[in-house]
Design an enzyme around this catalytic site. Structure first.
Site, PDB file in Angstrom:
ATOM      1  N   ALA A  60       0.821  -1.211   0.000  1.00 13.22           N
ATOM      2  CA  ALA A  60       0.000   0.000   0.000  1.00 13.22           C
ATOM      3  C   ALA A  60       0.853   1.258   0.000  1.00 13.22           C
ATOM      4  O   ALA A  60       0.610   2.193  -0.769  1.00 13.22           O
ATOM      5  CB  ALA A  60      -0.942  -0.007   1.209  1.00 13.22           C
ATOM      6  N   VAL A  61       1.876   1.301   0.847  1.00 14.49           N
ATOM      7  CA  VAL A  61       2.738   2.480   0.896  1.00 14.49           C
ATOM      8  C   VAL A  61       3.639   2.532  -0.332  1.00 14.49           C
ATOM      9  O   VAL A  61       3.889   3.611  -0.889  1.00 14.49           O
ATOM     10  CB  VAL A  61       3.571   2.504   2.197  1.00 14.49           C
ATOM     11  N   ARG A  86       8.427 -13.360  -4.614  1.00 11.68           N
ATOM     12  CA  ARG A  86       7.047 -13.712  -4.960  1.00 11.68           C
ATOM     13  C   ARG A  86       6.418 -12.689  -5.908  1.00 11.68           C
ATOM     14  O   ARG A  86       5.613 -13.038  -6.775  1.00 11.68           O
ATOM     15  CB  ARG A  86       6.216 -13.822  -3.675  1.00 11.68           C
ATOM     16  N   SER A  87       6.795 -11.427  -5.754  1.00 11.99           N
ATOM     17  CA  SER A  87       6.196 -10.366  -6.571  1.00 11.99           C
ATOM     18  C   SER A  87       7.012 -10.043  -7.817  1.00 11.99           C
ATOM     19  O   SER A  87       6.544  -9.280  -8.676  1.00 11.99           O
ATOM     20  CB  SER A  87       6.045  -9.094  -5.729  1.00 11.99           C
ATOM     21  N   CYS A 181       3.467   6.864  11.615  1.00 11.86           N
ATOM     22  CA  CYS A 181       2.382   7.665  11.039  1.00 11.86           C
ATOM     23  C   CYS A 181       1.660   8.508  12.089  1.00 11.86           C
ATOM     24  O   CYS A 181       1.392   9.699  11.864  1.00 11.86           O
ATOM     25  CB  CYS A 181       1.389   6.765  10.314  1.00 11.86           C
ATOM     26  N   LYS A 265       6.036   4.261  20.587  1.00 15.89           N
ATOM     27  CA  LYS A 265       6.630   4.967  19.442  1.00 15.89           C
ATOM     28  C   LYS A 265       6.324   6.462  19.533  1.00 15.89           C
ATOM     29  O   LYS A 265       7.206   7.303  19.327  1.00 15.89           O
ATOM     30  CB  LYS A 265       6.097   4.400  18.129  1.00 15.89           C
ATOM     31  N   ARG A 287      -7.569   1.070  17.289  1.00 14.09           N
ATOM     32  CA  ARG A 287      -7.846   0.775  15.883  1.00 14.09           C
ATOM     33  C   ARG A 287      -9.346   0.941  15.634  1.00 14.09           C
ATOM     34  O   ARG A 287     -10.165   0.356  16.356  1.00 14.09           O
ATOM     35  CB  ARG A 287      -7.412  -0.648  15.552  1.00 14.09           C
ATOM     36  N   HIS A 294      -5.982   8.563   9.876  1.00 14.59           N
ATOM     37  CA  HIS A 294      -5.983   8.525  11.335  1.00 14.59           C
ATOM     38  C   HIS A 294      -6.590   9.808  11.906  1.00 14.59           C
ATOM     39  O   HIS A 294      -6.478  10.887  11.314  1.00 14.59           O
ATOM     40  CB  HIS A 294      -4.559   8.407  11.888  1.00 14.59           C
TER      41      HIS A 294
END
Length: 386
Positions: A60-61, A86-87, A181, A265, A287, A294
């Site tokens: 995604a990032v 794999r990718s 993030c 963090k 979450r 966020h």
């Protein structure tokens, strides 16, 4: 050249969100990302620019790295797309050119000037030093090096000077860490106020989106939502409990002190970024079933008095911040409205009634976790190297 749209889980959800009825009346948010026409001419690909590698390009990032690089017309002479074995072999079209994803190996960084990493901490720990040894400047989105004393932890609007010693074109590699993030989103709003009145204590409660756990978590939230609405048992592969129509304590491991890793963090990274080991920070991270942005409730205690009107004026002038604080209309920042936006939105700016003498404020902050919380911040760091 026309802009190419890549259909990844992250971008697919972005298109879903942009098709909702939610809209911005604020020009800054509307103009955050450049508008491309089918006839836009791209000047990004040029011989005098640095060579780039994107590590973890299929995530995604990683996909958002490509989107941000394109949106900001980041100059490059070549770009490598790197991922797991794999990718390898997957093909992506980026700015009208087709690229084949290569397997990440120890030889991947030859002649690479800047590498954007978002493939997880273990990959960063293994390949980050290899890249640096090859003369590459690594901007790492994982937590692998954030608290290392010799590694700058950078939010460009906050502490750009921390990476002033890192230069391109010297043949000397370096590591620069992207903060977590939730730390980025929080400090984009808190730092301008900290500069004015010095924060002594900060209490943060986060409401964190699925995107923070990756593309698979975003897909699972969408799947669970359909399953629950259809009366089916929800699929719980990423999280071990129902996520749709629910919220729970952040899924990071819980430490002996009772805090989870995500909360610590925020505590540790704030102290490092502000270069203030004495600032008191506590956090509770939750979450919530939101796709990619966020939200954070932030309570601030200051050394000097700061009233809400001055705070509002400070935030209106802060780079990368937009104020959404309409009390009469009860309109404040929402995760949906900041999704796929570069700016962090701040509202609910009010005096803390529990503190005397204008020494406290409450604010509410929303920011796109994939964008400013990850990919955009990393690309802004890379821009500072140019």
């Amino acid at each position: 050249m026309s802009t190419v749209t890549m259909q990844s889980p992250a971008t697919a959800h972005r298109h879903f969100l942009s098709g909702t009825t939610a809209s911005y009346s604020l020009s800054r948010l509307n103009s955050t990302r450049p508008i491309r026409t089918p006839f836009s001419v791209r000047m990004s690909l040029r011989e005098d620019a640095p060579s780039i590698a994107v590590v973890g390009v299929t995530g995604a990032v990683g996909q958002e790295f490509l989107s941000v690089l394109s949106d900001r017309s980041f100059p490059y002479r070549s770009i490598k797309m790197l991922a797991s074995k794999r990718s390898a072999g997957k093909k992506y079209t980026f700015e009208d050119n087709e690229y084949v994803v290569e397997e990440l190996t120890a030889d991947s960084f030859k002649d690479v000037d800047i590498a954007l990493f978002s493939a997880g901490g273990s990959i960063s720990k293994e390949y980050g030093p290899i890249a640096v040894h090859s003369g590459t400047v690594v901007v790492d989105n994982s937590s692998a090096f954030r608290m290392d004393a010799g590694v700058p932890l950078v939010i460009p609007e906050v502490n750009a000077d921390a990476m002033a010693h890192v230069k391109l074109g010297t043949g000397k590699g370096a590591l620069i860490a992207n903060p977590n993030c939730s730390t980025i989103i929080c400090l984009m709003a808190a730092t301008p106020l900290h500069r004015r009145a010095k924060v002594l204590r900060m209490v943060v409660s986060t409401y964190q989106a699925a995107s923070g756990a990756g593309a698979a978590a975003m897909e699972e939230l969408e799947l669970q939502t359909r399953e629950v609405l259809e009366g089916k048992r929800p699929t719980c592969n990423i999280f071990k409990q129902q996520y749709a129509f629910n919220l729970f304590s952040h899924n990071a491991p819980v430490l002996p002190n009772g805090y989870n890793e995500e909360e610590m963090k925020l505590v540790k990274e704030t102290r490092k970024i502000w270069n203030d080991k004495d600032v008191k920070v506590t956090a509770t991270c939750i979450r919530v079933p939101v796709m990619r942005a966020h939200a954070e409730s932030v309570n601030l205690q200051f050394a000097s008095p700061l009233d809400e009107n001055e705070a509002r004026d400070i935030l209106k002038k802060a780079p990368g911040v937009v104020v959404v604080d309409d009390r009469a209309g009860n309109r404040f920042p929402t995760p949906l409205e900041v999704s796929n936006k570069d700016d962090v939105a701040v509202g609910r700016i009010r005096q803390d009634e529990s503190q005397d003498g204008n020494h406290g404020l409450d604010i509410f902050v929303c920011g796109d976790q994939i964008r400013k919380g990850a990919a955009l911040n990393a690309v802004q760091i890379a821009e500072m190297l140019l």
